[in-house]
Design a protein around this motif. Structure first.
Motif, PDB file in Angstrom:
ATOM      1  N   LYS A 205       0.840  -1.208   0.000  1.00  0.00           N
ATOM      2  CA  LYS A 205       0.000   0.000   0.000  1.00  0.00           C
ATOM      3  C   LYS A 205       0.874   1.257   0.000  1.00  0.00           C
ATOM      4  O   LYS A 205       0.551   2.252  -0.608  1.00  0.00           O
ATOM      5  CB  LYS A 205      -0.877   0.030   1.255  1.00  0.00           C
ATOM      6  N   GLY A 206       1.990   1.199   0.728  1.00  0.00           N
ATOM      7  CA  GLY A 206       2.847   2.378   0.890  1.00  0.00           C
ATOM      8  C   GLY A 206       2.702   2.902   2.297  1.00  0.00           C
ATOM      9  O   GLY A 206       1.595   3.191   2.757  1.00  0.00           O
ATOM     10  N   SER A 244       1.398  -7.450   2.039  1.00  0.00           N
ATOM     11  CA  SER A 244       0.270  -6.887   2.782  1.00  0.00           C
ATOM     12  C   SER A 244      -0.206  -7.900   3.811  1.00  0.00           C
ATOM     13  O   SER A 244      -0.095  -9.104   3.591  1.00  0.00           O
ATOM     14  CB  SER A 244      -0.882  -6.569   1.825  1.00  0.00           C
ATOM     15  N   HIS A 245      -0.742  -7.358   4.917  1.00  0.00           N
ATOM     16  CA  HIS A 245      -1.325  -8.242   5.934  1.00  0.00           C
ATOM     17  C   HIS A 245      -2.836  -8.104   5.933  1.00  0.00           C
ATOM     18  O   HIS A 245      -3.509  -8.564   6.829  1.00  0.00           O
ATOM     19  CB  HIS A 245      -0.821  -7.858   7.331  1.00  0.00           C
TER      20      HIS A 245
HETATM   21  P1  FAD Z   1      -3.128  -2.651   7.149  1.00  0.00           P
HETATM   22  O1  FAD Z   1      -4.589  -2.407   6.980  1.00  0.00           O
HETATM   23  O2  FAD Z   1      -2.277  -1.525   7.595  1.00  0.00           O
HETATM   24  O3  FAD Z   1      -2.908  -3.873   8.112  1.00  0.00           O
HETATM   25  C1  FAD Z   1      -3.738  -5.033   8.144  1.00  0.00           C
HETATM   26  C2  FAD Z   1      -3.565  -5.689   9.496  1.00  0.00           C
HETATM   27  O4  FAD Z   1      -2.203  -6.108   9.648  1.00  0.00           O
HETATM   28  C3  FAD Z   1      -3.792  -4.724  10.664  1.00  0.00           C
HETATM   29  O5  FAD Z   1      -5.131  -4.683  11.059  1.00  0.00           O
HETATM   30  C4  FAD Z   1      -2.887  -5.273  11.739  1.00  0.00           C
HETATM   31  O6  FAD Z   1      -3.490  -6.373  12.383  1.00  0.00           O
HETATM   32  C5  FAD Z   1      -1.727  -5.794  10.948  1.00  0.00           C
HETATM   33  N1  FAD Z   1      -0.637  -4.801  10.818  1.00  0.00           N
HETATM   34  C6  FAD Z   1      -0.246  -4.151   9.705  1.00  0.00           C
HETATM   35  N2  FAD Z   1       0.850  -3.378   9.935  1.00  0.00           N
HETATM   36  C7  FAD Z   1       1.141  -3.538  11.236  1.00  0.00           C
HETATM   37  C8  FAD Z   1       2.150  -3.023  12.105  1.00  0.00           C
HETATM   38  N3  FAD Z   1       3.098  -2.190  11.688  1.00  0.00           N
HETATM   39  N4  FAD Z   1       2.120  -3.415  13.411  1.00  0.00           N
HETATM   40  C9  FAD Z   1       1.198  -4.283  13.870  1.00  0.00           C
HETATM   41  N5  FAD Z   1       0.228  -4.802  13.109  1.00  0.00           N
HETATM   42  C10 FAD Z   1       0.190  -4.445  11.809  1.00  0.00           C
HETATM   43  N6  FAD Z   1       5.946   0.438   2.436  1.00  0.00           N
HETATM   44  C11 FAD Z   1       6.629   1.318   1.664  1.00  0.00           C
HETATM   45  O7  FAD Z   1       6.213   2.467   1.520  1.00  0.00           O
HETATM   46  N7  FAD Z   1       7.796   0.960   1.075  1.00  0.00           N
HETATM   47  C12 FAD Z   1       8.318  -0.291   1.160  1.00  0.00           C
HETATM   48  O8  FAD Z   1       9.375  -0.570   0.589  1.00  0.00           O
HETATM   49  C13 FAD Z   1       7.603  -1.240   1.950  1.00  0.00           C
HETATM   50  N8  FAD Z   1       8.061  -2.499   2.113  1.00  0.00           N
HETATM   51  C14 FAD Z   1       7.294  -3.412   2.781  1.00  0.00           C
HETATM   52  C15 FAD Z   1       7.737  -4.728   2.859  1.00  0.00           C
HETATM   53  C16 FAD Z   1       6.921  -5.696   3.439  1.00  0.00           C
HETATM   54  C17 FAD Z   1       7.398  -7.098   3.490  1.00  0.00           C
HETATM   55  C18 FAD Z   1       5.644  -5.336   3.970  1.00  0.00           C
HETATM   56  C19 FAD Z   1       4.740  -6.363   4.537  1.00  0.00           C
HETATM   57  C20 FAD Z   1       5.254  -4.020   3.946  1.00  0.00           C
HETATM   58  C21 FAD Z   1       6.061  -3.047   3.363  1.00  0.00           C
HETATM   59  N9  FAD Z   1       5.671  -1.708   3.338  1.00  0.00           N
HETATM   60  C22 FAD Z   1       6.404  -0.819   2.579  1.00  0.00           C
HETATM   61  C23 FAD Z   1       4.577  -1.232   4.207  1.00  0.00           C
HETATM   62  C24 FAD Z   1       3.240  -1.265   3.513  1.00  0.00           C
HETATM   63  O9  FAD Z   1       3.232  -0.306   2.504  1.00  0.00           O
HETATM   64  C25 FAD Z   1       2.095  -0.975   4.501  1.00  0.00           C
HETATM   65  O10 FAD Z   1       2.261   0.274   5.065  1.00  0.00           O
HETATM   66  C26 FAD Z   1       1.993  -1.974   5.639  1.00  0.00           C
HETATM   67  O11 FAD Z   1       2.237  -3.281   5.193  1.00  0.00           O
HETATM   68  C27 FAD Z   1       0.579  -1.945   6.246  1.00  0.00           C
HETATM   69  O12 FAD Z   1      -0.389  -2.198   5.253  1.00  0.00           O
HETATM   70  P2  FAD Z   1      -1.219  -3.552   5.153  1.00  0.00           P
HETATM   71  O13 FAD Z   1      -1.485  -3.788   3.693  1.00  0.00           O
HETATM   72  O14 FAD Z   1      -0.521  -4.639   5.839  1.00  0.00           O
HETATM   73  O15 FAD Z   1      -2.631  -3.222   5.741  1.00  0.00           O
END
Ligand code: FAD
Length: 346
Positions: A205-206, A244-245
């Motif tokens: 997502k970013g 993404s989670h």
């Molecule tokens: P969300 O809706 O944020 O999360 C879904 C669920 O996951 C939440 O309800 C919670 O239970 C859990 N969760 C998510 N994040 C967290 C946290 N930090 N702590 C605790 N629980 C959490 N972003 C960039 O801008 N540049 C990058 O290079 C980049 N690399 C990444 C590499 C990986 C392997 C991952 C997984 C993410 C990366 N991201 C990066 C971050 C990404 O852009 C999101 O900001 C982040 O993953 C949260 O978005 P989500 O899709 O997991 O959804």
């Protein structure tokens, strides 16, 4: 537990009443305000879940432990946006040590670099030279290098470096694109046009809250845009690492993979490169260390390649505090994790 059951239990457990949610958001903001003055051991306790430790040994022993969970890794040395170019040498040397350890311990891992830690915002040519040093060593050992994507100031420069390195003959490099940015669909098209079957993306997502002139800001729009990018990447034949989670993104990806008849052992796309060392067949799922391990293990048990992003380093404190302050969503996640641990199993 089956994925469907895990999802159901997650939804049930996540049914937070509006007043409880409001209370937790306030608590989250309070925690964020207190962080800069909180004793380091408290911040360490919060950050400890997301960071392997302050040195490479901690990262190696953690990966050996999690290895049993049938997953592989991306190693990240914490730190970004250096203030002078001497600091970049630390990252060149540390990443070189990381590569040595991957080889020595035969760990199924690749590495992620943050271009600003190598000096991108100070001197682009020196930053490129620094990263190339790592890239050469990684290429000689068949290890993949991903350039993490930072904020919009360096989006184009980061993409340009990947294209330049491929032009110079490196096939072991790829970058990250952020679904929330308006430009991303166009970026995928341009990159795949230049790199063809060597296009290799992480899509997320970013994490950076970008201005609304250049990015989506509503949750639904960000999810839809990210899912759309996943579709375009998969259809283009690119290797697609879904980072993404979030269930709406994981569910969408699984459905799309099924529609395309892409399975853990089968990639019927005729425009893809096929399996490469250290990679899945055409796609993988990536998770941050400490986040939604139950979902990761469930995907792995169904045969999907999963990868854990393992950050470590002496800068864990600055990283943790900065990230939490930058994006209040993280404060919300942290609060939820602290007070409702069942919603997020390590
Ligand atoms: P969300 O809706 O944020 O999360 C879904 C669920 O996951 C939440 O309800 C919670 O239970 C859990 N969760 C998510 N994040 C967290 C946290 N930090 N702590 C605790 N629980 C959490 N972003 C960039 O801008 N540049 C990058 O290079 C980049 N690399 C990444 C590499 C990986 C392997 C991952 C997984 C993410 C990366 N991201 C990066 C971050 C990404 O852009 C999101 O900001 C982040 O993953 C949260 O978005 P989500 O899709 O997991 O959804």
């Amino acid at each position: 537990m089956k994925l469907e059951e895990a999802r159901k239990s997650y939804r049930e457990n996540s049914q937070i009443t509006p007043s409880l949610r409001r209370y937790m958001v306030v608590l989250g903001r309070f925690i964020v305000k207190l962080l800069p003055i909180a004793p380091k051991f408290i911040v360490r306790r919060i950050a400890g879940r997301y960071v392997a430790g302050s040195d490479l040994d901690s990262a190696v022993s953690l990966m050996k432990k999690i290895d049993k969970e049938n997953t592989c890794f991306t190693i990240d040395v914490l730190g970004e946006e250096i203030k002078n170019l001497d600091e970049a040498r630390y990252f060149v040397e540390e990443y070189s040590r990381v590569l040595d350890e991957i080889i020595l311990h035969d760990i199924d891992a690749n590495i992620s670099l943050k271009p600003t830690a190598f000096g991108l915002l100070l001197d682009k040519d020196i930053a490129i030279k620094n990263m190339e040093e790592i890239l050469i060593k990684a290429a000689l050992n068949d290890i993949f290098v991903r350039l993490d994507m930072e904020d919009h100031r360096v989006t184009q420069a980061t993409i340009d470096i990947v294209l330049l390195m491929q032009e110079r003959g490196f096939e072991n490099i790829g970058t990250v694109l952020q679904g929330r940015l308006f430009r991303t669909e166009e970026d995928i098209k341009n990159i795949t046009k230049s790199l063809g079957e060597f296009s290799d993306f992480r899509i997320c997502k970013g994490i950076y809250l970008e201005p609304n002139e250049i990015s989506y800001t509503r949750y639904e729009d960000i999810v839809n845009a990210t899912n759309n990018c996943i579709d375009i990447m998969l259809e283009s034949g690119s290797y697609t690492a879904i980072a993404s989670h979030d269930y709406p993104i994981i569910d969408h990806s699984l459905k799309k993979l099924e529609n395309m008849q892409m399975y853990p052992d089968n990639d019927p796309r005729t425009n893809s490169i096929g399996s490469r060392k250290g990679k899945g067949i055409g796609y993988e799922f990536q998770f941050l260390l400490g986040v939604r391990g139950d979902l990761r293990r469930e995907l792995a048990s169904k045969g999907h390649l999963t990868r854990v992003y393992v950050p470590y380093g002496t800068k864990w404190y600055e990283y943790g505090v900065r990230r939490i302050r930058e994006n209040p969503d993280i404060a919300w996640h942290v609060t939820k994790t602290l007070f409702m641990p069942w919603t997020n199993r390590r």
